[in-house]
Scaffold this motif. Structure first.
Motif, PDB file in Angstrom:
ATOM      1  N   ASN A 556       0.827  -1.212   0.000  1.00 35.35           N
ATOM      2  CA  ASN A 556       0.000   0.000   0.000  1.00 35.35           C
ATOM      3  C   ASN A 556       0.858   1.259   0.000  1.00 35.35           C
ATOM      4  N   ASP A 593      -6.386  -1.454  -6.871  1.00 31.66           N
ATOM      5  CA  ASP A 593      -7.632  -0.942  -6.299  1.00 31.66           C
ATOM      6  C   ASP A 593      -7.462   0.464  -5.744  1.00 31.66           C
ATOM      7  N   VAL A 594      -6.237   0.864  -5.465  1.00 30.67           N
ATOM      8  CA  VAL A 594      -5.993   2.201  -4.906  1.00 30.67           C
ATOM      9  C   VAL A 594      -6.386   3.273  -5.904  1.00 30.67           C
ATOM     10  N   SER A 596      -8.982   3.454  -7.950  1.00 32.06           N
ATOM     11  CA  SER A 596     -10.403   3.797  -7.842  1.00 32.06           C
ATOM     12  C   SER A 596     -10.792   4.154  -6.424  1.00 32.06           C
ATOM     13  N   ALA A 597     -10.199   3.460  -5.441  1.00 37.31           N
ATOM     14  CA  ALA A 597     -10.557   3.747  -4.048  1.00 37.31           C
ATOM     15  C   ALA A 597     -10.091   5.126  -3.627  1.00 37.31           C
ATOM     16  N   GLY A 598      -8.952   5.549  -4.132  1.00 34.74           N
ATOM     17  CA  GLY A 598      -8.419   6.848  -3.760  1.00 34.74           C
ATOM     18  C   GLY A 598      -8.734   7.960  -4.738  1.00 34.74           C
ATOM     19  N   ARG A 599      -9.624   7.668  -5.713  1.00 31.83           N
ATOM     20  CA  ARG A 599      -9.995   8.652  -6.733  1.00 31.83           C
ATOM     21  C   ARG A 599      -8.748   9.250  -7.391  1.00 31.83           C
ATOM     22  N   TYR A 639     -10.271  -5.463 -12.024  1.00 27.88           N
ATOM     23  CA  TYR A 639     -10.165  -4.084 -11.553  1.00 27.88           C
ATOM     24  C   TYR A 639     -11.115  -3.185 -12.346  1.00 27.88           C
TER      25      TYR A 639
END
Length: 1230
Positions: A556, A593-594, A596-599, A639
């Motif tokens: 991460n 995934d970061v 989309s998760a973190g815009r 993803y």
């Protein structure tokens, strides 16, 4: 006079206690400091005041009385009770060892003979012997006679004994055994050990047992003697301290004024000092007897565990009593044993030294040893992390800069424990000596968030200076445990790469930037994958919960950082192919995934933009493959960013395919008038599309059509540039594989199958035509693709319920098989010198030779797979097998594996192929020398040696191989009599000399009668020299084989440099098949060779051991006496013949236990007849050439090795996921 000399054993303790009580009040009044006494040496002389000690080996134990015995065994638990021996008490360990020893001492005071007999039986029983020493034996027999008698009492059904038995009980017994000896000496140190009876008897017994030929006696007694010695060293140390205290008290009292001086006290102190000195001399004599009688012989014993015991204990002595033992006379034994063949012994040496080097006060005494023996052991041994650790922990100050550099380089070792230890050393030397305050000040001045800038610079400089730029992953892995915080400081690394020069401060050079990027990518991989790089471990281990959490956190962290930093790095270095290729590896370690998760979609767009620019600017294969792989990872369906990436990828492919179509049209229209720009445009676009087609399905863009047009035009016009032809072949190959994937994943119609068949057929025809191309790269690429496609579209395609794919099966015709074989003969079996003549003068000549050999091995492996999977007829392998000897070093493993696999397929046909290869060699020899062959020449000997090697591959199972062997002999006989001599029937047939080739395993039944069918009556009566092959072969059939030809496996298989492989003595072989002679396509195999199969291969017999008294050990003598490989260089003999350290008492270390030849065994028998051991261990270091790895021939694992996937398997620079899916889909099996 010593108290023990003047008093009886019962009053001695009282007298000694009385003596101590008079001075006890003075002991606490003075400071105790050790007095520097002369250290013990191996040649300690006996005290002049003592009577001469009896030699342990000559001493006869004479006893005049004995009581309390039942058949010579003491009873300790009361009259009428079950007898409990000392061995049983110690084994069970239920009683405290202190009380056990006290009970024995009480028994010794009452009757020392009974107690000693109990102790003797204790050592005998601890060795696993069922016998018991009786009182009569104890009184009347010599030690040697007692030991010989006990040898006969061993249990012959098992070679185990307590020290080697498994289980917790026996593990505890070993501990109790050692503790008993230590406690015994400790409790007897003030009285009994000085009575010149108990210690004499025990040392005499242990010395005799340690010299026994029985391993159990030798092992147990050596352990007991070494623990006894350790206990005596502790007693000697205590005596030294007491002597120092007594001397200090005496000096203090003597320096008092005459009126205050106590003469009585002075006299008492003088008497005590004399007694202590006598005791010290007595202990020194005991230790000297053990050291010279046991240690100096057993530290070089044949059993590694015995050697390890000796080295472990001498390390204890040197640490415990450094004044006496820490000198060159004792250190030399540790230095010599650093060259022991067994890792556990070398490890004991290193651990002993580590305990010494951790004490800096001992450095002066170790300086000479350090200079003499440092790095003398094999630091690349898996067990040698301790060597680096002991250097890194304790001896940094004793090492010069050059010595430190030798340790630094071990960070690149393949053995991870060694590398990690070296990494810790490097961390302490380079990264731990800096000023944190100065680093923080510099970071603030430069606006950096991390103070590790200078440390990272130092790491980069070290990496560059080591000149091992291809092993950055190894360096990172070595430092990972000690410098993990530094290696994970990706923010600082990024700042160093992106910062601009300020105020004249030095910035990273281009080489330093490349090195830093490579190291940064390696740290990212290490953090994301959480396992060592390839070659540093046996496989991926299961991570613990803590390690798994650390891995997730690191992933991460690096994702959040490089999502923003990577586009900037690509933008700065987009023109540098090396840097860009490394940077583009980073996204494969992202947690996607970061995005989309973190815009962070805008950072994704920035990354895709930079990748597109890189694709447009570069045509280097590694850069384009990295871009293609990155797109493939980002397009994963799991993803949510897949759609966004797919649109960008499709737009890029659309533009490239349009550009490619236009450039192909222009090139084909201009034909021979095309300029360099036209060629470059086609080549650049084609390289990009080929790289993307490897990992992406581009069949909807129909790239095969334009590629096929280019290939056809090149064949027809003969002017197509080789790079375009190579790329077109590769791209067409990918297109066919992707079409096959689509057909097998769906429900194809008959039209779809026929369409793909037409495509495959046309492409195979083009590849076959390219085999005659003038450009070698084009021919090699066409050959590899032909082999791969014939493998994929073979008869195995329809296995596993895929009968519907039958229209796609292709079987190569005879013409194609011949062309493939001729290509192998022309491009694989060539002389290295001839091929590399053009490379002379090139600085990278050696690297080029290795690369060329690797390419040729891939070509041979690709063709061998076709033979193994029955795609090409097996007789084609005859032209491969006949080169087994000449090219053994280059291709021996591949040819041997091919032979093994073909035999598993069809023994009879394989045997015919073997004889065919020998016939080809014989025919070539006839063509070169004529019919009058010199049967003693090196060429004929070479064919015989090859036949012998083939014979050995059949093994010893007569039932399984008899049919094949019989066929070989019969076909060989037919070949020998096939052509009559044109000069007349009275002369032998032209091929008669071939019968000599058959005389290696000629034990077939009916062989003689079959031979008689070809022999006339006159032939059987001829005795001229020219008929000797027939006479010898006929006699061998009658007698079961020529004794002179019975060669051992060992002697034969090791003769790798036989005359057949001599380039000077061997005539050039024809590379192409001579059609009409022994053609393997048009006609059946004519003539074969028959081997013997029931004559047992004779290996060298074991040496006759000396006359033994033991009947207990029944180990495999033949295995024990097999010749060992040469001993490692730099062993003890190297030190013996050099003057300087330890030259006075130097002696060979392993001359009587670590033999490497029959001659050494015989010499040892003469020199060490009395100490010869019976259980010489077989060599564990035999070096044999490894078999070819199975993935050369296992189609299901073809792509596991990158080197294979780029050559023999893919043949197209790496086929990636596509080829994996093809192989997994069809699960090809032989």
């Amino acid at each position: 006079m010593h108290l023990s000399h003047a008093k009886a054993p019962d009053t001695k303790a009282y007298a000694l206690c009385l003596s101590w009580s008079r001075v006890n009040t003075f002991l606490s009044l003075f400071y105790i400091a050790p007095l520097h006494i002369a250290p013990l040496t191996p040649s300690l002389s006996q005290s002049a005041t003592k009577k001469p000690r009896k030699s342990p080996t000559d001493k006869a134990v004479g006893v005049t009385r004995g009581r309390g015995k039942a058949n010579g065994v003491a009873v300790h638990n009361g009259e009428g009770g079950e007898p409990v021996t000392l061995f049983e008490v110690v084994k069970l360990g239920k009683s405290a060892m202190q009380s056990v020893v006290d009970d024995w001492i009480e028994s010794y005071k009452q009757d020392r003979d009974i107690a000693l007999l109990d102790l003797i039986n204790f050592f005998i029983q601890c060795s696993g012997c069922k016998g018991t020493v009786r009182i009569e034996m104890f009184r009347n027999m010599q030690n040697a006679e007692i030991i010989r008698k006990m040898t006969e009492e061993f249990d012959e059904d098992s070679g185990d004994y307590p020290l080697t038995m498994p289980g917790p009980l026996w593990k505890k017994f070993r501990y109790n055994f050692c503790e008993f000896i230590c406690v015994l000496i400790r409790q007897c140190q003030y009285s009994i050990i000085y009575d010149e009876y108990m210690m004499d008897t025990v040392i005499s017994l242990l010395t005799g047992l340690s010299d026994s030929q029985v391993r159990a006696f030798r092992h147990t007694s050596t352990l007991a003697a070494m623990k006894l010695m350790t206990a005596l060293v502790n007693v000697a140390l205590n005596l030294s301290i007491h002597q120092d205290n007594t001397q200090r008290q005496y000096e203090a009292e003597r320096n008092k004024m005459a009126g205050k001086r106590a003469n009585e006290k002075l006299e008492l102190l003088l008497q005590k000092r004399k007694e202590l000195q006598e005791n010290q001399d007595e202990i020194e004599n005991m230790m000297n007897s053990i050291f010279k009688g046991i240690f100096v012989h057993r530290y070089r014993d044949a059993i590694a565990e015995i050697r390890a015991i000796c080295i472990e204990e001498i390390g204890v002595w040197m640490k415990m009593y450094s004044d006496a033992f820490l000198n060159d006379s004792y250190l030399k034994y540790v230095g010599w044993t650093l060259h022991d063949r067994q890792g556990e012994v070398r490890l004991k040496c290193l651990k002993a030294l580590q305990n010494l080097y951790t004490n800096r006060e001992l450095f002066p005494k170790l300086e000479l040893f350090t200079n003499r023996f440092k790095f003398s052991a094999n630091v690349h041994d898996k067990k040698f992390c301790s060597e680096v650790q002991l250097i890194s922990v304790g001896s940094e100050d004793a090492l010069s800069n050059e010595d430190c550099e030798n340790v630094y380089h071990l960070v690149y070792s393949a053995h991870r424990p060694v590398a990690v230890a070296a990494g810790e050393f490097l961390h302490r030397k380079l990264f731990s000596r800096h000023d944190p305050l100065a680093e923080e000040a510099l970071a603030k001045r430069r606006g950096r968030s991390s103070p590790n800038g200078n440390l990272i610079r130092m790491l980069v400089l070290f990496f560059l200076e080591s000149e091992l730029h291809e092993h950055a992953a190894y360096l990172v892995d070595s430092l990972w445990e000690s410098s993990q915080e530094l290696l994970k400081d990706w923010e600082c690394m990024t700042e160093l790469l992106l910062e601009e020069p300020v105020g004249g401060e030095e910035v990273l050079s281009d080489r330093q930037e490349s090195a830093l990027i490579e190291l940064m990518v390696c740290t990212i991989r290490q953090a994301a994958e959480a396992h060592p790089p390839v070659g540093r471990g046996t496989g991926k281990r299961v991570l613990t919960a803590k390690e798994r959490k650390t891995q997730i956190d690191d992933k991460n962290k690096l994702t959040e950082h490089f999502i923003m930093a990577l586009p900037m790095l690509l933008s700065k270095y987009q023109a540098d192919s090396e840097k860009v290729a490394n940077l583009l590896q980073i996204p494969q370690f992202f947690d996607l995934d970061v995005y989309s998760a973190g815009r962070m979609e805008k950072h994704l767009d920035a990354l895709l933009k930079q990748i597109r620019l890189v694709v447009e600017k570069h045509i280097e294969a590694d850069v384009l493959e990295a871009c293609s792989k990155t797109y493939s990872i980002l397009c994963s369906e799991e993803y949510t960013i897949m759609n966004r990436v797919d649109i960008a990828r499709s737009q890029l492919i659309d533009e490239m395919t349009d550009r490619f179509a236009h450039s192909v049209e222009e090139l084909l229209q201009e034909a021979e008038e095309a300029d360099d720009d036209d060629i470059y445009n086609v080549l650049a676009t084609l390289k990009r599309l080929t790289a993307f087609h490897n990992a992406h399905d581009l069949t909807r863009w129909d790239l095969f059509g334009n590629c096929y047009r280019l290939l056809k035009a090149g064949i027809e016009q003969g002017s197509m540039p080789e790079q375009i032809a190579v790329q077109a072949l590769q791209c067409s190959h990918y297109s066919i594989l992707w079409q096959l994937v689509k057909i097998t994943e769906g429900a194809p119609s008959k039209d779809d199958l026929l369409a793909l068949r037409r495509v495959v057929k046309s492409f195979l025809a083009v590849c076959q035509q390219c085999l005659s191309n003038v450009n070698t790269p084009v021919k090699e690429q066409a050959f590899m693709l032909l082999c791969d496609l014939l493998m994929i579209f073979s008869h195995q395609l329809v296995s596993g319920g895929r009968e519907g794919l039958q229209p796609l099966v292709f079987n190569p015709d005879s013409t194609l098989q011949n062309e493939l074989l001729n290509f192998v003969l022309d491009h694989v079996f060539i002389d290295q010198d001839d091929e590399n003549q053009s490379m002379e003068g090139d600085e990278e000549d050696e690297a080029n030779k290795i690369e060329a050999l690797h390419k040729r091995r891939n070509l041979l492996a690709a063709f061998s797979k076709l033979i193994i999977y029955d795609i090409v007829d097996m007789p084609a392998a005859a032209d491969i097998f006949k080169h087994y000897m000449k090219y053994y070093n280059d291709y021996g493993d591949i040819i041997k594996e091919t032979l093994s696999k073909t035999r598993q397929t069809d023994k009879i046909q394989c045997a015919k192929t073997l004889i065919l290869s020998l016939q080809q060699l014989f025919n070539e020899l006839l063509q070169d020398q004529g019919p009058n062959l010199d049967r003693t020449s090196s060429h004929v000997s070479g064919i015989k040696e090859l036949a012998r090697r083939f014979a050995l591959t059949f093994g010893l199972d007569q039932i399984k191989t008899r049919e094949a062997v019989a066929t070989l002999h019969k076909d060989g006989i037919e070949f020998a009599f096939k052509f009559q001599n044109p000069r007349g029937a009275e002369l032998p047939p032209i091929n008669l000399a071939f019968l000599e080739v058959l005389m290696h395993r000629n034990d077939l039944g009916g062989g003689h009668s079959y031979l008689e069918k070809f022999m006339s009556e006159t032939m059987s009566e001829r005795r001229e020299d020219v008929w000797l092959p027939l006479i010898s072969y006929r006699n061998s059939l009658l007698t079961g084989g020529d004794e002179g030809d019975r060669m051992s496996v060992t002697s034969g298989s090791s003769s790798k440099t036989g005359s057949v492989r001599s380039k000077k003595g061997r005539p050039p072989l024809h590379k192409k098949r001579i059609e009409g002679e022994t053609g393997f396509i048009e006609s059946s195999v004519e003539g074969s060779w028959l081997m013997r199969s029931d004559t047992t291969l004779q290996t060298p017999g074991p040496l006759q051991p000396p006359q033994l008294t033991s009947t207990v050990l029944r180990e495999n003598r033949a295995a024990e006496h097999l010749p060992d490989p040469d001993s490692e260089p730099g062993s003890e003999n190297d030190f013996v013949h050099k003057r300087g350290l330890m030259e006075d008492d130097a002696e060979p270390i392993f001359e009587d236990v670590m033999m490497s030849s029959r001659g050494q065994l015989e010499d040892m028998n003469e020199e060490f007849e009395d100490t010869m051991v019976i259980d010489l261990p077989p060599s564990r270091n035999r070096r044999e050439r490894a078999e070819l790895r199975p993935d050369f021939f296992d189609s299901a694992a073809m792509i596991e090795d990158e080197s294979v996937s780029r050559g023999s398997v893919g043949g197209m620079g790496g086929c990636g996921t596509l080829y994996v899916s093809i192989l997994e889909m069809f699960q090809m099996t032989p």
